[in-house]
Design a protein around this motif. Structure first.
Motif, PDB file in Angstrom:
ATOM      1  N   GLN A 151      -7.155   4.628  -7.986  1.00 34.67           N
ATOM      2  CA  GLN A 151      -6.631   5.987  -8.153  1.00 34.67           C
ATOM      3  C   GLN A 151      -5.558   6.023  -9.243  1.00 34.67           C
ATOM      4  O   GLN A 151      -5.490   6.980 -10.017  1.00 34.67           O
ATOM      5  N   TRP A 152      -4.727   4.988  -9.302  1.00 33.95           N
ATOM      6  CA  TRP A 152      -3.702   4.907 -10.345  1.00 33.95           C
ATOM      7  C   TRP A 152      -4.358   4.892 -11.720  1.00 33.95           C
ATOM      8  O   TRP A 152      -3.960   5.625 -12.615  1.00 33.95           O
ATOM      9  N   LEU A 153      -5.364   4.051 -11.858  1.00 35.40           N
ATOM     10  CA  LEU A 153      -6.038   3.940 -13.152  1.00 35.40           C
ATOM     11  C   LEU A 153      -6.703   5.260 -13.535  1.00 35.40           C
ATOM     12  O   LEU A 153      -6.648   5.676 -14.693  1.00 35.40           O
ATOM     13  N   GLU A 154      -7.300   5.921 -12.583  1.00 35.13           N
ATOM     14  CA  GLU A 154      -7.935   7.211 -12.853  1.00 35.13           C
ATOM     15  C   GLU A 154      -6.903   8.257 -13.253  1.00 35.13           C
ATOM     16  O   GLU A 154      -7.170   9.095 -14.123  1.00 35.13           O
ATOM     17  N   SER A 155      -5.751   8.213 -12.637  1.00 30.14           N
ATOM     18  CA  SER A 155      -4.717   9.219 -12.903  1.00 30.14           C
ATOM     19  C   SER A 155      -3.876   8.905 -14.128  1.00 30.14           C
ATOM     20  O   SER A 155      -3.277   9.808 -14.708  1.00 30.14           O
ATOM     21  N   SER A 156      -3.831   7.656 -14.525  1.00 31.74           N
ATOM     22  CA  SER A 156      -2.870   7.272 -15.557  1.00 31.74           C
ATOM     23  C   SER A 156      -3.364   7.434 -16.986  1.00 31.74           C
ATOM     24  O   SER A 156      -2.569   7.620 -17.885  1.00 31.74           O
ATOM     25  N   ALA A 199       8.164   1.151 -12.278  1.00 31.09           N
ATOM     26  CA  ALA A 199       8.184   0.584 -10.927  1.00 31.09           C
ATOM     27  C   ALA A 199       6.819   0.020 -10.527  1.00 31.09           C
ATOM     28  O   ALA A 199       6.749  -0.937  -9.748  1.00 31.09           O
ATOM     29  N   TRP A 200       5.737   0.575 -11.052  1.00 33.20           N
ATOM     30  CA  TRP A 200       4.384   0.099 -10.740  1.00 33.20           C
ATOM     31  C   TRP A 200       4.245  -1.378 -11.083  1.00 33.20           C
ATOM     32  O   TRP A 200       3.640  -2.152 -10.345  1.00 33.20           O
ATOM     33  N   TYR A 201       4.815  -1.762 -12.201  1.00 39.18           N
ATOM     34  CA  TYR A 201       4.774  -3.172 -12.609  1.00 39.18           C
ATOM     35  C   TYR A 201       5.405  -4.051 -11.527  1.00 39.18           C
ATOM     36  O   TYR A 201       4.855  -5.087 -11.152  1.00 39.18           O
ATOM     37  N   CYS A 202       6.546  -3.636 -11.004  1.00 40.48           N
ATOM     38  CA  CYS A 202       7.238  -4.420  -9.977  1.00 40.48           C
ATOM     39  C   CYS A 202       6.491  -4.405  -8.643  1.00 40.48           C
ATOM     40  O   CYS A 202       6.652  -5.317  -7.834  1.00 40.48           O
ATOM     41  N   ALA A 203       5.690  -3.395  -8.419  1.00 36.83           N
ATOM     42  CA  ALA A 203       4.954  -3.305  -7.155  1.00 36.83           C
ATOM     43  C   ALA A 203       3.883  -4.381  -7.028  1.00 36.83           C
ATOM     44  O   ALA A 203       3.273  -4.532  -5.979  1.00 36.83           O
ATOM     45  N   HIS A 204       3.663  -5.144  -8.109  1.00 35.28           N
ATOM     46  CA  HIS A 204       2.686  -6.230  -8.075  1.00 35.28           C
ATOM     47  C   HIS A 204       3.330  -7.591  -7.830  1.00 35.28           C
ATOM     48  O   HIS A 204       2.652  -8.617  -7.912  1.00 35.28           O
ATOM     49  N   LEU A 205       4.617  -7.616  -7.521  1.00 26.77           N
ATOM     50  CA  LEU A 205       5.303  -8.883  -7.281  1.00 26.77           C
ATOM     51  C   LEU A 205       4.611  -9.654  -6.165  1.00 26.77           C
ATOM     52  O   LEU A 205       4.196  -9.062  -5.165  1.00 26.77           O
ATOM     53  N   PRO A 206       4.517 -10.964  -6.303  1.00 27.05           N
ATOM     54  CA  PRO A 206       3.966 -11.735  -5.192  1.00 27.05           C
ATOM     55  C   PRO A 206       4.966 -11.748  -4.033  1.00 27.05           C
ATOM     56  O   PRO A 206       6.179 -11.843  -4.255  1.00 27.05           O
ATOM     57  N   LEU A 207       4.474 -11.608  -2.837  1.00 28.63           N
ATOM     58  CA  LEU A 207       5.326 -11.648  -1.653  1.00 28.63           C
ATOM     59  C   LEU A 207       5.323 -13.072  -1.105  1.00 28.63           C
ATOM     60  O   LEU A 207       4.264 -13.684  -0.970  1.00 28.63           O
ATOM     61  N   ARG A 208       6.515 -13.572  -0.804  1.00 26.35           N
ATOM     62  CA  ARG A 208       6.647 -14.957  -0.335  1.00 26.35           C
ATOM     63  C   ARG A 208       7.333 -14.970   1.024  1.00 26.35           C
ATOM     64  O   ARG A 208       8.320 -14.270   1.244  1.00 26.35           O
ATOM     65  N   ARG A 248       0.832  -1.209   0.000  1.00 25.24           N
ATOM     66  CA  ARG A 248       0.000   0.000   0.000  1.00 25.24           C
ATOM     67  C   ARG A 248       0.867   1.259   0.000  1.00 25.24           C
ATOM     68  O   ARG A 248       0.652   2.177  -0.781  1.00 25.24           O
ATOM     69  N   ARG A 249       1.840   1.290   0.860  1.00 21.33           N
ATOM     70  CA  ARG A 249       2.689   2.489   0.964  1.00 21.33           C
ATOM     71  C   ARG A 249       3.532   2.674  -0.296  1.00 21.33           C
ATOM     72  O   ARG A 249       3.686   3.798  -0.782  1.00 21.33           O
ATOM     73  N   VAL A 250       4.061   1.582  -0.833  1.00 19.86           N
ATOM     74  CA  VAL A 250       4.869   1.659  -2.057  1.00 19.86           C
ATOM     75  C   VAL A 250       4.018   2.181  -3.208  1.00 19.86           C
ATOM     76  O   VAL A 250       4.409   3.107  -3.928  1.00 19.86           O
ATOM     77  N   MET A 251       2.852   1.605  -3.392  1.00 19.21           N
ATOM     78  CA  MET A 251       1.991   2.021  -4.500  1.00 19.21           C
ATOM     79  C   MET A 251       1.503   3.455  -4.322  1.00 19.21           C
ATOM     80  O   MET A 251       1.370   4.192  -5.303  1.00 19.21           O
ATOM     81  N   THR A 252       1.260   3.860  -3.100  1.00 22.90           N
ATOM     82  CA  THR A 252       0.846   5.239  -2.840  1.00 22.90           C
ATOM     83  C   THR A 252       1.963   6.210  -3.212  1.00 22.90           C
ATOM     84  O   THR A 252       1.707   7.274  -3.798  1.00 22.90           O
ATOM     85  N   ALA A 253       3.195   5.848  -2.901  1.00 19.28           N
ATOM     86  CA  ALA A 253       4.336   6.702  -3.276  1.00 19.28           C
ATOM     87  C   ALA A 253       4.459   6.787  -4.797  1.00 19.28           C
ATOM     88  O   ALA A 253       4.689   7.872  -5.349  1.00 19.28           O
ATOM     89  N   LEU A 254       4.298   5.665  -5.480  1.00 19.15           N
ATOM     90  CA  LEU A 254       4.378   5.674  -6.946  1.00 19.15           C
ATOM     91  C   LEU A 254       3.242   6.496  -7.546  1.00 19.15           C
ATOM     92  O   LEU A 254       3.437   7.206  -8.534  1.00 19.15           O
ATOM     93  N   LEU A 255       2.073   6.427  -6.946  1.00 20.87           N
ATOM     94  CA  LEU A 255       0.947   7.248  -7.388  1.00 20.87           C
ATOM     95  C   LEU A 255       1.292   8.733  -7.250  1.00 20.87           C
ATOM     96  O   LEU A 255       0.962   9.540  -8.117  1.00 20.87           O
ATOM     97  N   GLY A 256       1.976   9.104  -6.189  1.00 21.69           N
ATOM     98  CA  GLY A 256       2.412  10.489  -6.017  1.00 21.69           C
ATOM     99  C   GLY A 256       3.337  10.940  -7.136  1.00 21.69           C
ATOM    100  O   GLY A 256       3.196  12.044  -7.667  1.00 21.69           O
ATOM    101  N   TYR A 257       4.285  10.069  -7.522  1.00 18.44           N
ATOM    102  CA  TYR A 257       5.156  10.396  -8.658  1.00 18.44           C
ATOM    103  C   TYR A 257       4.336  10.533  -9.942  1.00 18.44           C
ATOM    104  O   TYR A 257       4.596  11.413 -10.759  1.00 18.44           O
ATOM    105  N   LEU A 258       3.364   9.655 -10.134  1.00 19.30           N
ATOM    106  CA  LEU A 258       2.537   9.715 -11.335  1.00 19.30           C
ATOM    107  C   LEU A 258       1.775  11.035 -11.416  1.00 19.30           C
ATOM    108  O   LEU A 258       1.663  11.641 -12.475  1.00 19.30           O
TER     109      LEU A 258
END
Length: 171
Positions: free
Chosen positions: A150-155, A115-124, A91-101
């Motif tokens: 919000q990303w989709l709306e902004s992008s 970086a948004w693409y990488c923010a979807h990596l599965p966590l193990r 959540r925090r990572v994606m929110t920061a990337l949204l701010g850059y966007l």
């Protein structure tokens, strides 16, 4: 400024970002590495210690996000995004990337998209000690449905139009 000058400037910015992450990790400055390869060298040196950390201090968050956004290679920005995901949550990572966007320069917007693409990596659980010993973590760290919206709306205007149309059809 020519395209080559812009690339050179962004390479220097990435070097500054990678050097800041290395400084926080107390890694060597890699002065013996040619400048054109120094940023990648520092990023590679930082990768393992970042992933092996059970937690990262707050002071790492902004430099990790900046390094991810300024990394010119979409294959390698993962080296900064992935440890941030484990330590600070999706959540925090994606929110920061949204701010850059939303507010970034053209280069930052392009970097945020990479970086948004990488923010979807599965966590193990076996990938990082950032998980609790029980193999779980607070689910709120990774709740992102609203951030994705919000990303989709902004992008893209097309995404905004489709979403507005869908809302109108539901009403």
């Amino acid at each position: 400024m020519s395209e080559g000058d812009g690339y050179e400037a962004s390479t220097r910015t990435f070097l500054a970002c990678a050097a800041e992450v290395a400084r926080l990790l107390e890694l060597e400055a890699a002065a013996d590495v040619p400048e054109d390869r120094r940023a990648r060298h520092l990023a590679a040196a930082a990768r393992r210690p970042l992933l092996e950390s059970a937690s990262l201090p707050e002071e790492f968050f902004d430099p990790l996000m900046a390094a991810a956004v300024y990394d010119p290679d979409p294959s390698f920005c993962r080296w900064f995004v992935e440890p941030a995901l484990y330590a600070f949550g999706r959540r925090r990572v994606m929110t920061a990337l949204l701010g850059y966007l939303r507010t970034g320069t053209t280069a930052e917007i392009a970097g945020a998209r990479r970086a948004w693409y990488c923010a979807h990596l599965p966590l193990r659980v076996d990938r990082s000690p950032a998980y609790a010993p029980s193999g779980s973590r607070d689910p709120a760290l990774d709740e992102v449905d609203d951030v994705v919206d919000q990303w989709l709306e902004s992008s893209s205007p097309q995404q905004r139009d489709r979403k507005a149309s869908a809302r109108h059809n539901r009403a």
